[in-house]
Design a protein around this motif. Structure first.
Motif, PDB file in Angstrom:
ATOM      1  N   SER A 132     -49.089-113.849  46.911  1.00 55.94           N
ATOM      2  CA  SER A 132     -48.985-113.718  48.282  1.00 55.94           C
ATOM      3  C   SER A 132     -50.300-113.517  49.157  1.00 55.94           C
ATOM      4  O   SER A 132     -50.499-113.938  50.185  1.00 55.94           O
ATOM      5  CB  SER A 132     -47.891-112.522  48.510  1.00 55.94           C
ATOM      6  OG  SER A 132     -48.414-111.339  48.225  1.00 55.94           O
ATOM      7  N   GLU A 133     -51.207-112.788  48.482  1.00 53.90           N
ATOM      8  CA  GLU A 133     -52.436-112.419  49.307  1.00 53.90           C
ATOM      9  C   GLU A 133     -53.047-113.918  49.537  1.00 53.90           C
ATOM     10  O   GLU A 133     -53.805-114.129  50.412  1.00 53.90           O
ATOM     11  CB  GLU A 133     -53.450-111.684  48.449  1.00 53.90           C
ATOM     12  CG  GLU A 133     -53.006-110.236  48.425  1.00 53.90           C
ATOM     13  CD  GLU A 133     -52.938-109.698  49.782  1.00 53.90           C
ATOM     14  OE1 GLU A 133     -53.881-110.141  50.735  1.00 53.90           O
ATOM     15  OE2 GLU A 133     -52.372-108.584  50.046  1.00 53.90           O
ATOM     16  N   ILE A 134     -53.183-114.845  48.405  1.00 54.06           N
ATOM     17  CA  ILE A 134     -53.572-116.169  48.583  1.00 54.06           C
ATOM     18  C   ILE A 134     -52.834-117.000  49.725  1.00 54.06           C
ATOM     19  O   ILE A 134     -53.580-117.507  50.432  1.00 54.06           O
ATOM     20  CB  ILE A 134     -53.763-116.854  47.348  1.00 54.06           C
ATOM     21  CG1 ILE A 134     -54.994-116.052  46.102  1.00 54.06           C
ATOM     22  CG2 ILE A 134     -54.210-118.284  47.396  1.00 54.06           C
ATOM     23  CD1 ILE A 134     -54.585-116.725  44.709  1.00 54.06           C
ATOM     24  N   GLU A 135     -51.758-116.748  49.597  1.00 58.02           N
ATOM     25  CA  GLU A 135     -50.800-117.646  50.695  1.00 58.02           C
ATOM     26  C   GLU A 135     -51.321-116.942  52.010  1.00 58.02           C
ATOM     27  O   GLU A 135     -51.413-117.923  52.817  1.00 58.02           O
ATOM     28  CB  GLU A 135     -49.276-117.342  50.312  1.00 58.02           C
ATOM     29  CG  GLU A 135     -49.071-118.166  49.121  1.00 58.02           C
ATOM     30  CD  GLU A 135     -47.411-118.342  48.924  1.00 58.02           C
ATOM     31  OE1 GLU A 135     -47.033-119.372  49.593  1.00 58.02           O
ATOM     32  OE2 GLU A 135     -46.897-117.750  48.184  1.00 58.02           O
ATOM     33  N   GLU A 136     -51.441-115.776  52.275  1.00 51.51           N
ATOM     34  CA  GLU A 136     -51.904-115.252  53.134  1.00 51.51           C
ATOM     35  C   GLU A 136     -53.170-115.608  53.867  1.00 51.51           C
ATOM     36  O   GLU A 136     -53.551-115.772  55.053  1.00 51.51           O
ATOM     37  CB  GLU A 136     -52.056-113.738  53.602  1.00 51.51           C
ATOM     38  CG  GLU A 136     -50.498-112.781  53.475  1.00 51.51           C
ATOM     39  CD  GLU A 136     -49.504-113.484  54.334  1.00 51.51           C
ATOM     40  OE1 GLU A 136     -50.085-113.476  55.686  1.00 51.51           O
ATOM     41  OE2 GLU A 136     -48.269-113.718  54.180  1.00 51.51           O
ATOM     42  N   PHE A 137     -54.086-115.787  52.842  1.00 47.88           N
ATOM     43  CA  PHE A 137     -55.336-116.308  53.240  1.00 47.88           C
ATOM     44  C   PHE A 137     -55.313-117.733  53.809  1.00 47.88           C
ATOM     45  O   PHE A 137     -56.003-117.817  54.895  1.00 47.88           O
ATOM     46  CB  PHE A 137     -56.191-116.424  51.931  1.00 47.88           C
ATOM     47  CG  PHE A 137     -57.694-116.868  52.289  1.00 47.88           C
ATOM     48  CD1 PHE A 137     -58.669-116.248  52.781  1.00 47.88           C
ATOM     49  CD2 PHE A 137     -58.093-118.213  52.068  1.00 47.88           C
ATOM     50  CE1 PHE A 137     -59.877-116.742  52.901  1.00 47.88           C
ATOM     51  CE2 PHE A 137     -59.074-118.862  52.329  1.00 47.88           C
ATOM     52  CZ  PHE A 137     -60.005-117.878  52.510  1.00 47.88           C
ATOM     53  N   TYR A 138     -54.466-118.622  53.399  1.00 46.55           N
ATOM     54  CA  TYR A 138     -54.312-119.858  54.029  1.00 46.55           C
ATOM     55  C   TYR A 138     -53.593-119.752  55.558  1.00 46.55           C
ATOM     56  O   TYR A 138     -53.589-120.768  56.007  1.00 46.55           O
ATOM     57  CB  TYR A 138     -53.827-120.879  52.914  1.00 46.55           C
ATOM     58  CG  TYR A 138     -54.879-121.218  51.779  1.00 46.55           C
ATOM     59  CD1 TYR A 138     -55.885-121.902  52.324  1.00 46.55           C
ATOM     60  CD2 TYR A 138     -54.766-120.730  50.663  1.00 46.55           C
ATOM     61  CE1 TYR A 138     -57.095-121.964  51.365  1.00 46.55           C
ATOM     62  CE2 TYR A 138     -55.650-120.809  49.692  1.00 46.55           C
ATOM     63  CZ  TYR A 138     -56.718-121.426  49.866  1.00 46.55           C
ATOM     64  OH  TYR A 138     -57.676-121.852  48.842  1.00 46.55           O
TER      65      TYR A 138
END
Ligand SMILES: O=C(O)CCC(=O)C(=O)O
Ligand SMILES: [Fe+2]
Length: 364
Positions: free
Chosen positions: A101-107
């Motif tokens: 979820s952190e990676i998805e938030e990054f994008y």
């Protein structure tokens, strides 16, 4: 800073981010991404037949009753496939969920935020779309974010240390879990290859570790572009996490491109070129690519495990004897790494370049 993915630069558009570009209304894919006919990701009829990618169970590897059987399976899989799905890998699933979820938030961050990490001229690390190294190379339909994470002193100050803190924390924890996992796996591979005790460890312990996140936006004409050009990884092993559950990875097996349908909680492990060299060709690095689709974005995160920069890479000394002469040249890791990045991605051509040709001395 423009809010879209492209800026005008003279008459040619300079594309900053495929993610942003893909948000704009687009009837046709821009020319720099369009593949030549022979490069199109068309599936030959035979390649569409479903194949089952081998699965290796970490629990079976470590339990005394099953270890011999699973070790043999690991060995034959690394020889014949160079890739497997690793299940029961023991990486904390709540950590993996958090990281996803952190990676998805990054994008979801504004382009300006993501551009803080952009690839700087002459650097291979950072965020951005694929670099064009040679004039005839097409742009891949994806934004990459590549960075060296170990040794610590090689970390670029504006990359990992400057990530949003919650992403950085999750990534740091994941990196250290995966480091342990990779070392355990490599220990089993060394045993299966019958390397001398400590030889693999000496090569990879506290080795170079790097990570690449790739964001593949949906594409209006997915059959005309490539998400990630066919290549094999210049690594010992790579461990791939499919971040948002969307498939797209393909491997070239027996001459045909085949899809890898990720099992939900599996990590995909692949043999890289350095392990092919260390094993003196017993294991094969797998050629792979990523395709895209018109419906959903895809995010992947590859972790690359390598020898130390100071190491010399080449066939393991304990495997070499007059009956089994070295098939690959020896080279310093630092030079190998630099040379790899100075060439365009092109299937397994870099490994071919490392092979000892007929008549060449072993130390050529
Ligand atoms: O996105 C993928 O599934 C593949 C990524 C990959 O091969 C790489 O980053 O080297
Ligand atoms: Fe790869």
């Amino acid at each position: 800073m423009a809010s879209t993915g492209s800026l005008s630069f003279g008459s040619a558009p300079l594309i900053l981010s495929v993610q942003e570009l893909a948000k704009e209304p687009m009837a046709a894919v821009p020319q720099p991404f369009l593949l030549n006919d022979q490069e199109l990701p068309v599936d030959l009829p035979k390649s569409t037949s479903v194949i089952t990618i081998p699965t290796i169970d970490m629990k079976h590897l470590t339990m005394s009753e099953t270890t011999d059987f699973e070790l043999e399976k690991l060995h034959s899989t690394c020889k014949e496939w160079g890739l497997f799905q690793l299940v029961n890998h023991g990486v904390d699933s709540s950590l993996v969920d958090k990281l996803r979820s952190e990676i998805e938030e990054f994008y979801k961050l504004p382009l300006e935020e993501r551009m803080k990490y952009k690839m700087r001229p002459g650097d291979v690390e950072g965020y951005g779309l694929s670099l064009i190294i040679s004039g005839d190379q097409k742009l891949d339909w994806g934004d990459r974010f590549y960075m060296i994470t170990n040794p610590i002193h090689r970390r670029k100050p504006h990359l990992l240390p400057e990530l949003p803190p919650s992403l950085r924390d999750a990534l740091e924890r994941y990196l250290s879990e995966l480091q342990k996992l990779a070392m355990t796996l490599l220990g089993f591979m060394a045993k299966a290859l019958k390397l001398d005790d400590g030889e693999m460890e000496g090569l990879v312990d506290d080795g170079m570790q790097a990570v690449r996140m790739t964001y593949y936006p949906p594409c209006p004409q997915p059959d005309l572009v490539m998400g990630l050009t066919p290549h094999s990884d210049a690594t010992v092993i790579t461990i791939l996490l499919q971040v948002n559950g969307v498939d797209g990875l393909q491997i070239k097996k027996d001459g045909f491109w085949r899809p890898v349908n990720f099992l939900p909680d599996a990590l995909v492990v692949n043999v890289g070129d350095i392990l092919e060299m260390v094993s003196n060709g017993v294991y094969t690095s797998i050629e792979h690519r990523a395709i895209v689709n018109s419906a959903r974005e895809r995010i992947s995160m590859a972790m690359f495990f390598n020898p130390k920069f100071s190491a010399e890479i080449g066939p393991a000394v304990s495997l070499i004897n007059p009956q089994n002469p070295p098939l690959y040249r020896r080279v310093g890791m630092e030079k190998y790494f630099k040379d790899f990045f100075s060439r365009k991605l092109d299937g397994k051509s870099f490994l071919e370049h490392m092979k000892i040709k007929n008549g060449e001395g072993n130390n050529a």
